[in-house]
Design a protein around this motif. Structure first.
Motif, mmCIF file in Angstrom:
data_model
loop_
_atom_site.group_PDB
_atom_site.id
_atom_site.type_symbol
_atom_site.label_atom_id
_atom_site.label_comp_id
_atom_site.label_asym_id
_atom_site.label_seq_id
_atom_site.Cartn_x
_atom_site.Cartn_y
_atom_site.Cartn_z
ATOM 1 N N ILE A 49 0.862 -1.191 0.000
ATOM 2 C CA ILE A 49 0.000 0.000 0.000
ATOM 3 C C ILE A 49 0.895 1.235 0.000
ATOM 4 N N THR A 50 0.644 2.163 -0.924
ATOM 5 C CA THR A 50 1.583 3.274 -1.111
ATOM 6 C C THR A 50 0.990 4.675 -0.928
ATOM 7 N N ARG A 51 -0.340 4.841 -1.019
ATOM 8 C CA ARG A 51 -0.920 6.180 -0.881
ATOM 9 C C ARG A 51 -1.155 6.521 0.594
ATOM 10 N N TYR A 52 -1.075 7.817 0.901
ATOM 11 C CA TYR A 52 -1.188 8.271 2.290
ATOM 12 C C TYR A 52 -2.509 7.875 2.923
ATOM 13 N N GLN A 53 -3.622 8.255 2.303
ATOM 14 C CA GLN A 53 -4.923 7.993 2.925
ATOM 15 C C GLN A 53 -5.156 6.500 3.094
ATOM 16 N N GLU A 280 10.823 16.389 12.818
ATOM 17 C CA GLU A 280 9.586 15.873 12.203
ATOM 18 C C GLU A 280 9.700 15.852 10.675
ATOM 19 N N GLU A 281 10.308 16.886 10.118
ATOM 20 C CA GLU A 281 10.458 16.931 8.665
ATOM 21 C C GLU A 281 11.422 15.856 8.186
ATOM 22 N N LEU A 282 12.470 15.599 8.952
ATOM 23 C CA LEU A 282 13.413 14.559 8.572
ATOM 24 C C LEU A 282 12.771 13.177 8.628
ATOM 25 N N VAL A 283 11.924 12.941 9.609
ATOM 26 C CA VAL A 283 11.206 11.665 9.683
ATOM 27 C C VAL A 283 10.270 11.520 8.486
ATOM 28 N N ARG A 284 9.608 12.605 8.114
ATOM 29 C CA ARG A 284 8.724 12.558 6.952
ATOM 30 C C ARG A 284 9.500 12.380 5.664
ATOM 31 N N TYR A 285 10.553 13.148 5.501
ATOM 32 C CA TYR A 285 11.276 13.209 4.240
ATOM 33 C C TYR A 285 12.028 11.923 3.938
ATOM 34 N N ASP A 286 12.693 11.352 4.931
ATOM 35 C CA ASP A 286 13.462 10.128 4.690
ATOM 36 C C ASP A 286 13.665 9.397 6.008
ATOM 37 N N GLY A 287 12.569 8.897 6.556
ATOM 38 C CA GLY A 287 12.616 8.205 7.832
ATOM 39 C C GLY A 287 13.314 6.862 7.733
ATOM 40 N N SER A 288 13.619 6.287 8.883
ATOM 41 C CA SER A 288 14.363 5.034 8.917
ATOM 42 C C SER A 288 13.479 3.804 8.792
ATOM 43 N N VAL A 289 12.172 3.953 8.997
ATOM 44 C CA VAL A 289 11.247 2.832 8.854
ATOM 45 C C VAL A 289 10.518 2.994 7.525
ATOM 46 N N GLU A 290 11.007 2.296 6.517
ATOM 47 C CA GLU A 290 10.441 2.458 5.181
ATOM 48 C C GLU A 290 9.064 1.822 5.064
ATOM 49 N N SER A 291 8.906 0.661 5.653
ATOM 50 C CA SER A 291 7.624 -0.043 5.617
ATOM 51 C C SER A 291 7.251 -0.490 7.018
ATOM 52 N N ALA A 292 5.968 -0.402 7.334
ATOM 53 C CA ALA A 292 5.487 -0.891 8.619
ATOM 54 C C ALA A 292 5.641 -2.405 8.686
ATOM 55 N N ARG A 323 5.471 10.880 1.140
ATOM 56 C CA ARG A 323 5.800 11.700 -0.030
ATOM 57 C C ARG A 323 4.592 11.830 -0.970
ATOM 58 N N ASP A 324 3.397 11.563 -0.461
ATOM 59 C CA ASP A 324 2.197 11.610 -1.293
ATOM 60 C C ASP A 324 1.785 13.065 -1.524
ATOM 61 N N PRO A 325 1.773 13.539 -2.792
ATOM 62 C CA PRO A 325 1.414 14.938 -3.050
ATOM 63 C C PRO A 325 -0.048 15.257 -2.762
ATOM 64 N N LEU A 326 -0.883 14.222 -2.622
ATOM 65 C CA LEU A 326 -2.272 14.468 -2.254
ATOM 66 C C LEU A 326 -2.399 14.867 -0.786
ATOM 67 N N LYS A 327 -1.345 14.646 -0.024
ATOM 68 C CA LYS A 327 -1.351 15.016 1.399
ATOM 69 C C LYS A 327 -0.391 16.157 1.698
ATOM 70 N N PHE A 328 0.791 16.145 1.094
ATOM 71 C CA PHE A 328 1.829 17.125 1.423
ATOM 72 C C PHE A 328 2.161 17.981 0.203
ATOM 73 N N ASP A 329 2.219 19.276 0.392
ATOM 74 C CA ASP A 329 2.651 20.171 -0.680
ATOM 75 C C ASP A 329 4.145 19.967 -0.939
ATOM 76 N N SER A 330 4.500 19.910 -2.226
ATOM 77 C CA SER A 330 5.908 19.728 -2.609
ATOM 78 C C SER A 330 6.575 18.665 -1.742
ATOM 79 N N PRO A 331 6.063 17.437 -1.753
ATOM 80 C CA PRO A 331 6.539 16.416 -0.802
ATOM 81 C C PRO A 331 7.989 16.013 -0.992
ATOM 82 N N ASP A 332 8.550 16.195 -2.194
ATOM 83 C CA ASP A 332 9.939 15.809 -2.425
ATOM 84 C C ASP A 332 10.914 16.917 -2.042
ATOM 85 N N GLN A 333 10.389 18.002 -1.486
ATOM 86 C CA GLN A 333 11.231 19.104 -1.024
ATOM 87 C C GLN A 333 11.467 18.970 0.473
ATOM 88 N N PHE A 334 12.727 19.034 0.883
ATOM 89 C CA PHE A 334 13.093 18.989 2.294
ATOM 90 C C PHE A 334 13.044 20.402 2.837
#
Length: 414
Positions: A49-53, A280-292, A323-334
């Protein structure tokens, strides 16, 4: 309903190319196959599952069970029989068992106990930095990022200092298990050693209790309704395992991205009050837990138009959701100045009843580690800025972290 069959996706997620930058693949999946069936290396059909919602809903969906005993055949095939003895804890349980275990641990693993560790964590940070060469390249992972959280979690649990290196070695072996016969044998040996160690340590805590979490949990074990002996051993392992690797990789990822985004680093150095938002931004942008961690469907479940059949395993790609753009503005921007509301919405620590118990401790360690490092060595730089970051290649992408992080703490002035 849509059906997607892309077994290549699973193999692709284990390649060096994907590990360097998984986000374009996740972006494509969010658009074309947000619930993607695949066959990972462990050989059991899994839905990604890959989308935020969808991810947020799945993390709290009671139809997606965390009870490993309900999926025992699949669990044994993936992790082996020896894992069962250490995994009878809240992360692998559903209500009402999860509710009981979480309540008992929550009663002792309190914000007050975490905050009381602040001076010790600061001392550990300073001691580790004291031991680093300032002018010669130093790999910040073994020198700083890894020993910090293992020392903190050992302090919290009450593991004696002269026993910590061995515990860390066993924990590392369990974390880096693969699917080969040799890897599984090494994993089994390490798990058996950890089980025996914690059983012995808890016996010692009963006879000589201290002001630590394991002593408190042991006292709770000996009262009505407390943890069973097996649950106590498994909980000790969970706290050790979850409190070490995830925070270590997170510190490494954070330092790397701050060093490769100098404007963001300057913002934090010039405005120290931003460090909480930066974490918080670092956890969102490239956190250490890639998959639950794995879930399995207790009944047929439809998500985003795809039917997940009863008994199938489910993986939730937190890195993709964040990194879902439907949830976060400019998600690939740190952006460390991203609004606090947007930052707090990330799924880096999970969601629902299995939200990370150690999130407050991880946040505190991150804040003190980054503040200590960049305050003491404000000009720290990558030892070889032109070199591509060496991201770990793992059997399945549960963790995301660097294999090494060479830096120079005090670069020579040219």
């Amino acid at each position: 309903m849509t059906t997607v069959d892309d077994p290549a996706t699973a193999a692709e997620r284990c390649t060096p190319e994907f590990r360097r930058n998984p986000h374009p693949v996740y972006a494509n999946l969010r658009e074309t196959a947000p619930v993607c069936p695949m066959r990972p290396p462990h050989g059991i059909d899994t839905y990604l599952i890959t989308r935020y919602q969808d991810a947020r809903a799945a993390l709290a969906d009671p139809r997606l069970s965390k009870d490993m005993y309900g999926a025992m055949d699949a669990y044994r095939r993936i992790f082996g029989d020896s894992s069962v003895a250490l995994d009878d804890h809240m992360l692998n349980a559903d209500p009402p068992k999860h509710t009981r275990l979480r309540k008992l641990v929550n009663s002792e693993f309190t914000p007050r106990r975490v905050e009381a560790l602040r001076p010790q964590i600061q001392d550990i940070v300073e001691t580790l930095l004291d031991g680093c060469s300032a002018r010669e390249p130093v790999d910040l992972l073994p020198a700083f990022a890894f020993p910090l959280p293992i020392t903190v979690i050992c302090e919290l649990l009450g593991v004696p200092p002269d026993e910590r290196s061995q515990v860390q070695e066993w924990s590392t072996t369990v974390a880096h298990t693969g699917f080969s016969k040799e890897s599984k044998q090494a994993q089994q040996k390490a798990e058996e050693s950890l089980h025996a160690y914690f059983a012995d340590l808890l016996t010692r805590k009963r006879s000589r209790p201290g002001d630590d979490l394991l002593s408190a949990l042991t006292a709770a074990r000996d009262t009505d309704g407390g943890l069973t002996e097996q649950e106590l051993i498994s909980t000790a392992f969970l706290l050790m395992f979850a409190g070490h690797k995830t925070t270590a990789y997170l510190i490494g990822n954070a330092v790397y991205h701050l060093l490769t985004h100098p404007a963001q680093l300057r913002a934090v150095q010039e405005n120290p009050e931003l460090v909480g938002q930066a974490v918080e931004e670092l956890v969102r942008y490239d956190g250490s837990v890639e998959s639950a961690t794995f879930r399995f469907a207790t009944e047929d479940v439809e998500i985003a138009g795809t039917r997940i059949p009863k008994g199938a395993l489910v993986q939730i790609a937190l890195s993709s959701a964040n990194r879902d753009p439907l949830k976060f503005d400019s998600p690939d921007q740190f952006d460390v100045t991203r609004s606090e509301n947007a930052q707090s919405a990330h799924l880096g620590f999970g969601h629902g009843i299995h939200y990370c118990l150690g999130a407050p401790l991880a946040r505190l360690e991150m804040q003190l580690a980054l503040t200590g490092l960049f305050s003491r060595f404000p000009r720290v730089a990558l030892a070889d800025p032109a070199r591509e970051a060496p991201w770990m290649v793992v059997p399945f992408p549960a963790f995301r972290g660097l294999a090494e992080l060479p830096v120079v703490l005090e670069p020579a002035v040219l």
